[in-house]
Write a protein that holds these residues in place. Structure first.
Motif, PDB file in Angstrom:
ATOM      1  N   ARG A 266       0.830  -1.205   0.000  1.00 39.25           N
ATOM      2  CA  ARG A 266       0.000   0.000   0.000  1.00 39.25           C
ATOM      3  C   ARG A 266       0.866   1.258   0.000  1.00 39.25           C
ATOM      4  O   ARG A 266       0.591   2.212  -0.721  1.00 39.25           O
ATOM      5  N   VAL A 267       1.893   1.246   0.842  1.00 30.44           N
ATOM      6  CA  VAL A 267       2.746   2.441   0.939  1.00 30.44           C
ATOM      7  C   VAL A 267       3.443   2.687  -0.384  1.00 30.44           C
ATOM      8  O   VAL A 267       3.445   3.803  -0.906  1.00 30.44           O
TER       9      VAL A 267
ATOM     10  N   PRO B  78      -3.183  -2.991  -3.245  1.00 26.03           N
ATOM     11  CA  PRO B  78      -4.246  -3.983  -3.080  1.00 26.03           C
ATOM     12  C   PRO B  78      -5.401  -3.410  -2.271  1.00 26.03           C
ATOM     13  O   PRO B  78      -5.213  -3.015  -1.131  1.00 26.03           O
ATOM     14  N   ASN B  79      -6.555  -3.325  -2.873  1.00 27.86           N
ATOM     15  CA  ASN B  79      -7.698  -2.768  -2.144  1.00 27.86           C
ATOM     16  C   ASN B  79      -8.959  -3.537  -2.455  1.00 27.86           C
ATOM     17  O   ASN B  79     -10.056  -3.052  -2.291  1.00 27.86           O
ATOM     18  N   ARG B  80      -8.797  -4.769  -2.915  1.00 28.25           N
ATOM     19  CA  ARG B  80      -9.977  -5.504  -3.352  1.00 28.25           C
ATOM     20  C   ARG B  80     -10.411  -6.571  -2.353  1.00 28.25           C
ATOM     21  O   ARG B  80     -11.588  -6.837  -2.223  1.00 28.25           O
ATOM     22  N   VAL B  81      -9.442  -7.191  -1.697  1.00 25.80           N
ATOM     23  CA  VAL B  81      -9.797  -8.307  -0.819  1.00 25.80           C
ATOM     24  C   VAL B  81     -10.179  -7.745   0.544  1.00 25.80           C
ATOM     25  O   VAL B  81      -9.329  -7.272   1.287  1.00 25.80           O
TER      26      VAL B  81
ATOM     27  N   ALA C 162     -10.830  -2.216   2.174  1.00 27.67           N
ATOM     28  CA  ALA C 162      -9.546  -1.571   1.891  1.00 27.67           C
ATOM     29  C   ALA C 162      -8.442  -2.594   1.651  1.00 27.67           C
ATOM     30  O   ALA C 162      -7.273  -2.332   1.882  1.00 27.67           O
ATOM     31  N   GLY C 163      -8.825  -3.769   1.236  1.00 27.05           N
ATOM     32  CA  GLY C 163      -7.819  -4.786   0.923  1.00 27.05           C
ATOM     33  C   GLY C 163      -7.177  -5.414   2.128  1.00 27.05           C
ATOM     34  O   GLY C 163      -6.122  -6.020   2.032  1.00 27.05           O
ATOM     35  N   LEU C 164      -7.840  -5.300   3.291  1.00 24.74           N
ATOM     36  CA  LEU C 164      -7.188  -5.747   4.520  1.00 24.74           C
ATOM     37  C   LEU C 164      -7.039  -7.260   4.596  1.00 24.74           C
ATOM     38  O   LEU C 164      -6.259  -7.764   5.371  1.00 24.74           O
TER      39      LEU C 164
END
Lengths: 579, 166, 419, 354, 176
Positions: D33-34, D44-47, D50-52
């Protein structure tokens, strides 16, 4: 040049500033063509009479200015000064004369050509996308070469009948017709079946069949060939494939002993059409409809695709080595007098030679071809429908006429004297051997293109190639050795006939170092005197005359005579009209 | 420290020590030595000698053996070919080792101090501090001399290994 | 100088291949035992596609480098012999696929040279825009990839973002972002769209600061400078000897730019500087690319200011497809459309060579025509191919870590090299 | 042995292991993310929100991938190496105090008196994972990576060791809890004057301490193979270096090891220079369990901030060249650290005056 | 005019790495911050957001056959597109329109019209050469399939993508 031509009289003609000599009687348009100057034409066809009605072949013409002494005046450069005729002349209906001068690319000529093109196109429909002629259309070609690129025509086009069925094989589109009358003249002069004509006047003139008549003679499709535009189309070829995709293979027609020269148009192993190829020794520019359309069977349902052998009463598909080995095994079980071979007059010389070698190595005496006859005509179609009867005569060297032994063979089969029968490219049903008798044979080896009663009862089936799928040579009814060329690849596992026979020959213990069909031909040329000195490639596209036979049938008037007659008729008509 | 752990680490040290010799592959030997060192470090720690134990890991396992590996890999040493064992020499070697072992047993058996159990160390003892104090107070001069010697050796190695400029 | 024929003995291909193979295997020195042969590529992150380098290493120092190319060979030149001139335009997209527009332009200009055509001023101006925008796009990619090769991935993404903006422009102009296929012989498929010029202006205004950002991240960063300065030095003589072109040649300090030397289109009407370097190392080539982008911006601004009106295509109705509206309604046009499509150009016989200054260097097309719509032979002088030829001389002496720097600074595209 | 001690130790071990492993997987997520945010991307923001849940998806992906062992690899060591890469990184955390006390239990697993040496000793074993992996793969790129890594780690271990000596000169003890306690009393080591504002010597002391901090941090960068020192895996040169031949979970272990090393490295930096779990104004765990928890949170917050810096630097800088890196380590950081020790030693006698 | 690029000489501060690192960190942090605050908008969240509204009218997406307002499939199977297609992706089998059909006057139609989308390179030449305004490259870029056979667009699929095209010349209406 001059000493080659026996014609005594040569005329000096200036074409585009260069002086040439031509024999008397040469038409100006031909004279130009001979020196490499192409004059566009629609109505003119070299095998037909010249009506001069399309006006496309306009040129400027002139004659030397004659001085008071009736001698040409010479200019500063020592050349005669030309008096140009102020109006352009048609070059197709004019013979050369002494001192004639021709200009084919002057501004006036170009302007005339542009004008003619523009007039020809004003009523032409926007049919190129659906027109089969597009791609080989003279109208398209000359429009680009000689016409305008921008249309000035704003009015509505004249509507005429479309999709007119002229006969069983020809469809007419009147809108596209440019009234060149080539088709009418062909029917009159060549096919002797005067069925076409023009009706109405002016812009509304249209081509049509005479009332109550149809264009159904056996030469009707030639009108499609000579139609310079897409007006006459072959119903068979119509909308099938664009001509620019077609791969053209020079070959010959195998539907009768005439052996017309053809071009086979194919795309991706599918034959789309056959068109005649010019060969003045054989077929001039023409071809009969029967031969032309006789290629559909290549894609028939019952085409043999896999070699098969009989196992437990059923035919099962096997690979080639197995099929050949099985066939050889079956043949070798029997003595030579127990085997009979029925070959075919449709086989090429090479295949026949290999068959004769096979017979020789098996000691077979019962060998013959099946004669095939049908009604002929006095134009092209021959009564002998086998394309290579002469080849069989030469190569198999039968003691009697072809077909004489067949009855005896049939009897021998019936009596059980013959135990192994090889049927090559033929159907035995015509011979009076019944299916039951075939089924009783311990060995029946059938090589063919399509399945028939014989192949169904065979113990070994060898799928072979048709005329368009192989290379080889044939001798036509007039003794001309001509060449077949491969246009498409055989479907499935079907194999070149000569290869099958070669493998079979080798499997029964004969034949060696034959790696190509050319090798086979070389062997023939070593053994058959008429072939001496020839190779398959030396035959050329037009063939070689190798038998001492008369080439052109006597019944048929030569084209030249025909044309002269037609010209005379037209001259008489003009004379009548001018009164 | 339970005797159980002592035996585990002692055996580990010995077995992997033997593996160093037995292994044909130099990398495997080096790694066995590392494990052996780790066992040794554990034994030190079991005696509450944390500093020595850690230094054993840090210096020997962490640095020296890495250098060894580096060299082995650089030289691309392959596994040694298996040789025919000279039984006479082997027997001699084993004999010497056995005699030595017996000798050590006798010596230790005679050594009075070894027969007593050590008193437990005082919990507050900081062995780092002890070692530091010992080194810099009692043995300061030898320590400095050793330092200088090592420095000289380093310089010498650098000089020797420096290639002639091409 | 008298013309003499010299007999060249060429061994048959089998022998040649065998000899080349043996040369690859043959130990170069007696001390091969100390060396390691490292196979870099054809799928390696630093080889920008499918270049294969056979490196001989002494430690980390390269002693011998043998490039092995051809992994992306499609036989474009042979394909060209089997299709009409215009049909080949999509194939030129795939040469230097980072600057398809300028390939299109170069190819069209080459065929137009054969046809002896000159396109109208507006067409030329549009083509200049194509060339320069694609130069910026290609250099952005080259710059980003070089930074990426040296580990600075962020710069790559920043240049990519800028390149995306250009691709939006390309999409607006041609209808495709990547495979533009924009030009045709005698012109282009369409005029500039309505919003193109304002958008281009906006891009040019925004572009400067973004470029400065990348500049700041790299140019005075000592890590970057250490990695590139005095690495892969190409002297003037060697650059000429190896027929380098483009920024790689100019990086060595040679003032050679086809836009200046043999102005095509209307480059002589625009004011711009040829950017050259002084040392010929990776750093210089990097600096030259950055400055060339600024020069391209300068040219683009001038083109926008001077953009002429009028037609964009050659008015040869016998060789160009007529407008669709007339094809649908007029006979002559329909016929000409058919003939032009099915028979192609009516090209004269003859041979020509035309080269354009592409982002990667001199992209040349040699066309041998025997008349008609299909070239008899078409040879592509691909700048990447020629630029890579110096690798065997350039790499020995470098460290393995310098290979990405050198390759990145040479900025090649295998699509063009192998073609 | 004290039963309570065993139970609490086990709880601490389990707890810290869970936290560290979670942090590792989320560090990977954070890295992505960074880096994405730095590069104007989203990452990655799909899973999951916020993709966590991305780390979980990654884990499944890596678990389900084909586990491939090259035929020419030295199988035993090939399998051993990834484990060797993870273990030291996780063991190190044992001596790091990650909080004050919770219900009276000190929040450190093993408060050994040679804490920092323990850290170095275990960390120095980390190199085996990489070297063995590179060697056992029996492939040239991993081999080069392994060699680079062994040289690099050895070189920077020196700077690492020298850089902390000033800290222990001040503390007089190798125990990490003592280091934290010292910092609570005297201010963090990057600002050792806190609480003693008027002493100019202490202000002077801050200079070598900051140098010490920088050298230590850079050395940790090098030890954890983070860009600009990621030469052993240098994507563009060695195409991944030592881990090229690894796939599936074995590759994941390397990945885990790298991030675990980064986390423990950050934890050590926090303990040594940034006051450990201490934050001015927040009392320790003896004032109530809630403060104990807050102390732990503060510690991990500091670690997280450092990890961000790790990432931030990685996505900003180009990579060094091998020889430049070695020169930097031996000729620059080594000398600086050495001089720094003398500097501190010279200042130290004066700090207690006034 | 040639300009030689200046090669910056690093001063002692820059030689200590720090200024460039700090400046670099500042730049990257600026980007980080702007992304975090949502100021930068570069990425498009694809399936939810689409670029479609920004596509130019002449976007070269999937080639498709169109019908005109009268509902006639405009293609007459002239096969020019098949001829020009550089990757040879198009395959047409022409046929004759039965005389009972509403558009029998057009005579010819494509019995089969297949475009192999694995081969298609979206060059737009088919659209360019079509003399009937029948094939257009539409704004359809998401072309997927599970098998090679799926990726061959047959006539029905092409017509579905193409839809009705307005504003084309209806030249066949003049026919009798």
């Amino acid at each position: 040049m001059a000493d080659q031509t026996p014609s005594p009289q040569l005329f000096n003609v200036q074409i585009d500033g260069v002086w040439h000599q031509f024999p008397k009687g040469t038409r100006v348009i031909e004279a130009c063509a001979r020196v490499g100057v192409f004059v566009p034409r629609y109505c003119y066809h070299k095998k037909l009479s010249s009506p001069g009605n399309c006006r496309m072949c306009l040129i400027e013409m002139g004659f030397p200015r004659l001085g008071p002494d009736r001698k040409p005046e010479l200019g500063a450069d020592g050349k005669p000064i030309i008096n140009w005729i102020p109006r352009p002349q048609i070059s197709c209906a004019q013979d050369v004369s002494e001192g004639m001068a021709v200009r084919t690319n002057s501004p006036l000529v170009k302007e005339c050509q542009r004008g003619v093109m523009e007039f020809l196109l004003i009523n032409h429909p926007l049919d190129c996308p659906i027109c089969d002629q597009a791609g080989e259309c003279r109208l398209q070609e000359f429009s680009v070469d000689f016409g305008n690129s921008k249309s000035r025509f704003l009015e509505n086009k004249v509507k005429k009948p479309k999709n007119v069925v002229l006969g069983p094989r020809v469809t007419l589109d009147d809108e596209r017709c440019i009234l060149c009358s080539r088709c009418i003249r062909f029917c009159q002069e060549i096919a002797h079946d005067d069925v076409l004509g023009f009706v109405d006047r002016g812009s509304y003139t249209a081509l049509t069949a005479h009332p109550g008549k149809r264009l159904e003679n056996n030469y009707s499709l030639n009108t499609v060939d000579i139609c310079p535009v897409g007006a006459l189309t072959s119903t068979d070829f119509r909308f099938k494939m664009r001509v620019w995709f077609l791969k053209e293979t020079k070959s010959i027609c195998t539907s009768c002993a005439t052996g017309c020269n053809t071009i086979i148009g194919t795309r991706e192993d599918v034959i789309y059409r056959q068109t005649p190829r010019e060969n003045d020794h054989v077929n001039s520019c023409w071809m009969c409809d029967y031969g032309r359309l006789n290629f559909k069977y290549l894609e028939a349902e019952n085409r043999l695709l896999e070699p098969q052998i009989r196992s437990d009463g059923n035919l099962i598909a096997v690979d080639w080595p197995m099929a050949i080995a099985e066939a050889a095994l079956q043949l070798k079980q029997f003595a030579g007098h127990e085997i009979a071979i029925i070959a075919s007059g449709r086989m090429t010389n090479e295949e026949l030679w290999l068959t004769s070698q096979l017979a020789k190595s098996l000691g077979v005496q019962w060998i013959d071809i099946v004669p095939r006859r049908g009604p002929g005509d006095d134009i092209l179609l021959s009564e002998d429908r086998n394309p290579n009867t002469n080849g069989a005569r030469l190569i198999l060297r039968p003691t009697s006429e072809p077909g004489a032994k067949l009855t005896a063979i049939a009897e021998a089969v019936k009596s059980g004297e013959v135990k192994a029968l090889m049927i090559l490219k033929e159907n035995t049903m015509h011979l009076g051997i019944s299916v039951e008798q075939l089924a009783r044979l311990p060995a029946l080896i059938a090589m063919n293109v399509l399945s028939n009663e014989a192949t169904e009862k065979a113990t070994v089936v060898l799928p072979a190639c048709s005329f368009a799928e192989k290379r080889g040579s044939m001798i036509n009814g007039k003794g001309r050795l001509q060449r077949l060329n491969r246009a498409v690849r055989p479907p499935g596992n079907a194999r070149d006939d000569w290869e099958i026979l070669r493998d079979l020959l080798q499997a029964v213990g004969g034949g060696d170092s034959l790696s190509s069909v050319d090798d086979v031909f070389r062997r023939i040329s070593e053994t058959v005197p008429q072939f001496a000195g020839l190779t398959l490639s030396k035959i050329g596209d037009l063939g070689v005359h190798i038998l001492q036979m008369e080439e052109l049938p006597t019944m048929r008037p030569s084209d030249e005579e025909n044309i002269e007659q037609a010209v005379a008729i037209q001259a008489r008509r003009r004379a009548v009209r001018s009164h | 420290m339970s005797p159980f752990l002592f035996w585990v680490f002692a055996l580990m040290t010995l077995i992997f020590g033997a593996a160093v010799v037995v292994n044909r592959n130099p990398v495997a030997s080096a790694l066995s030595l590392v494990v052996s060192f780790l066992g040794l470090a554990a034994l030190f720690m079991s005696l509450d000698a944390f500093f020595v134990g850690i230094i054993q890991v840090l210096v020997y396992a962490g640095a020296v053996m890495v250098l060894f590996l580096f060299i082995i890999m650089l030289l691309n040493l392959q596994a040694e070919e298996r040789r025919r064992i000279n039984w006479l020499a082997a027997a001699g070697g084993i004999g010497v080792a056995v005699i030595l072992l017996v000798q050590i047993c006798f010596v230790i058996g005679d050594f009075q101090a070894a027969q007593q159990t050590f008193p437990p160390l005082a919990g507050s003892t900081d062995d780092v501090w002890n070692i530091g104090a010992l080194l810099f107070r009692n043995y300061n001069l030898p320590f400095q001399i050793v330092g200088v010697l090592v420095l000289v050796a380093t310089v010498g190695v650098v000089l020797l290994s420096k290639r002639e400029p091409r | 100088m008298p013309f003499t024929t010299r007999e060249i003995e060429l061994p048959d291909p089998v022998t040649r291949v065998a000899a080349a193979d043996a040369a690859l295997r043959e130990p170069a020195d007696a001390d091969i035992g100390e060396k390691m042969v490292l196979n870099m590529g054809p799928s390696h992150p630093a080889t920008h596609g499918v270049l294969r380098l056979i490196l001989e290493l002494d430690g980390e120092i390269i002693t011998k480098a043998t490039p092995d190319i051809g992994f992306l060979h499609r036989g474009d030149e042979k394909i060209a012999e089997n299709m009409q001139y215009n049909q080949f335009v999509p194939y030129t997209d795939r040469l230097d696929y980072l600057a398809p527009l300028s390939n299109n332009v170069a190819y069209a200009l080459a065929v137009e040279k054969l046809m002896a055509w000159e396109i109208p001023p507006r067409g030329k101006a549009i083509r200049t825009i194509c060339c320069e925008t694609s130069r910026i796009s290609s250099h952005l990619m080259g710059l980003g990839a070089m930074a990426l090769d040296l580990g600075a991935m962020t710069v790559f993404l920043y240049t990519f973002t800028e390149r995306e903006k250009l691709y939006d422009l390309f999409e607006l102009l041609t209808g495709a972002r990547f495979t533009t296929s924009y030009t045709r012989v005698g012109g282009q498929i369409r005029d500039l769209p309505e919003h193109f010029i304002p958008q281009l202006k906006k891009f040019l205004d925004d572009f400067g600061p973004s470029l400065d950002e990348c500049d700041k991240l790299l140019t005075r960063n000592r890590i970057f400078v250490d990695r590139t300065k005095d690495i892969g030095v190409i002297s003037k003589e060697r650059a000429i000897a190896y027929a380098l072109s483009g920024p790689n040649l100019r990086g060595s300090g040679i003032e050679h730019d086809l836009r200046h030397k043999h102005p095509y289109l209307d480059y002589d009407n625009y004011d711009f500087d040829v950017v050259i370097g002084s040392a010929g190392d990776c750093y210089d080539r990097y600096l030259v690319r950055i400055e060339e982008m600024r020069q391209s911006v300068r040219i683009l601004r001038q083109v926008i200011d001077k953009l002429p009106g009028g037609p964009i295509n050659v008015a040869d109705w016998k060789n160009m497809t007529p407008p669709k509206s007339r094809v649908m309604t007029k006979m002559e046009e329909l016929i000409h459309h058919f003939i032009v499509v099915t028979e192609g150009l009516d090209a004269p016989p003859g041979e020509i060579y035309f080269a354009a200054e592409n982002p990667k260097g001199e992209l040349g097309f040699y066309i041998n025509s025997r008349g008609g719509g299909v070239p008899y032979r078409l040879k592509i002088r691909a700048p990447s191919f020629v630029n890579l030829s110096i690798l065997p001389e350039l790499l020995p002496g470098c460290m393995v870590s310098d290979v990405p720097a050198v390759l990145g600074s040479l900025d090649f595209v295998m699509g063009e090299c192998d073609r | 042995m004290d039963f309570a001690f065993v139970v609490t130790s086990l709880l601490k071990i389990v707890g810290i292991l869970v936290v560290i492993l979670t942090m590792v997987s989320y560090a990977v997520y954070a890295e992505r993310r960074v880096s994405a945010f730095i590069q104007d991307r989203l990452g990655p923001n799909r899973v999951g929100p916020a993709g966590l849940f991305q780390p979980i998806a990654d884990m499944f992906k890596l678990l389900l991938k084909e586990d491939f062992t090259p035929r020419s690899a030295n199988t035993f060591y090939y399998w051993l190496a990834p484990c060797l890469a993870v273990m030291p990184a996780i063991i190190t955390i044992a001596v790091v105090p990650f909080g004050s006390t919770l219900f009276g239990v000190p929040m450190v697993i093993a408060d050994v008196n040679v804490g920092i040496l323990f850290v170095f000793a275990i960390a120095s074993l980390g190199v085996y994972g990489i070297v063995i992996g590179g060697w056992a793969s029996n492939s040239k790129y991993p081999f080069l990576g392994g060699i680079r890594s062994s040289a690099q780690m050895l070189s920077y271990e020196l700077s690492l060791g020298l850089a902390v000596i000033p800290v222990f000169l001040l503390v007089g003890n190798l125990r990490l809890t003592s280091v934290v306690r010292y910092q609570i009393e005297h201010g963090w080591f990057i600002a050792p004057f806190v609480g003693d504002w008027t002493n100019p010597w202490k202000w002077l002391l801050a200079i070598p301490m900051i140098i010490s901090f920088l050298v230590f941090m850079i050395a940790i960068f090098a030890e954890t193979n983070r860009l600009p020192f990621d030469l052993p895996e240098a994507e563009q040169e060695l195409a991944g270096g030592y881990n090229i031949e690894y796939s599936s979970m074995k590759f994941a272990l390397y990945f885990l090891g790298e991030y675990a090393a980064m986390i423990t490295g950050s934890a050590v930096i926090v303990t040594l220079f940034l006051g450990g779990w201490h934050f001015p104004g927040i009392p320790d765990g003896s004032h109530g369990w809630i403060f104990g928890l807050i102390n732990i949170a503060v510690f991990f917050a500091k670690v997280a901030a450092l990890i961000f810096i790790f990432m931030w630097v990685r996505w900003t800088l180009p990579r060094f060249r091998y020889d430049q890196l070695m020169r930097l380590g031996w000729l620059f950081f080594f000398e600086i650290a050495l001089v720094n020790i003398f500097l501190v030693a010279a200042i130290l006698p004066y700090t207690s005056r006034l | 005019m040639a300009i030689t690029v200046p090669r910056p000489k690093l001063n002692w501060r820059e030689r200590s790495y720090l200024p460039a690192i700090v400046a670099g960190l500042a730049i990257t942090f600026k980007h980080f911050k702007n992304m975090l605050l949502g100021r930068t908008k570069v990425t498009m969240q694809y399936p939810e957001q689409k670029w479609d509204s920004s596509l130019p009218d002449h976007y070269r997406g999937a080639p498709a056959l169109v019908q005109d307002e009268d509902g006639r499939v405009r293609c007459v199977a002239c096969q020019l597109c098949e001829f020009i297609c550089p990757p040879r992706a198009i395959k047409i089998i022409p046929g004759e329109i039965p005389s009972a059909d509403r558009f029998a006057k057009v005579e010819k139609y494509p019995e089969a019209f297949d475009i192999d989308m694995i081969r298609c390179i979206f060059c737009g030449m088919c659209e360019e050469v079509c003399p009937e305004q029948a094939i257009f490259l539409r704004k359809d870029y998401a072309i997927t399939g599970f098998t090679r056979a799926d990726m061959v667009h047959h006539k029905e699929k092409l017509l579905e993508i193409g839809g009705v095209m307005h504003g084309v010349v209806l030249k066949w209406n003049e026919k009798k």
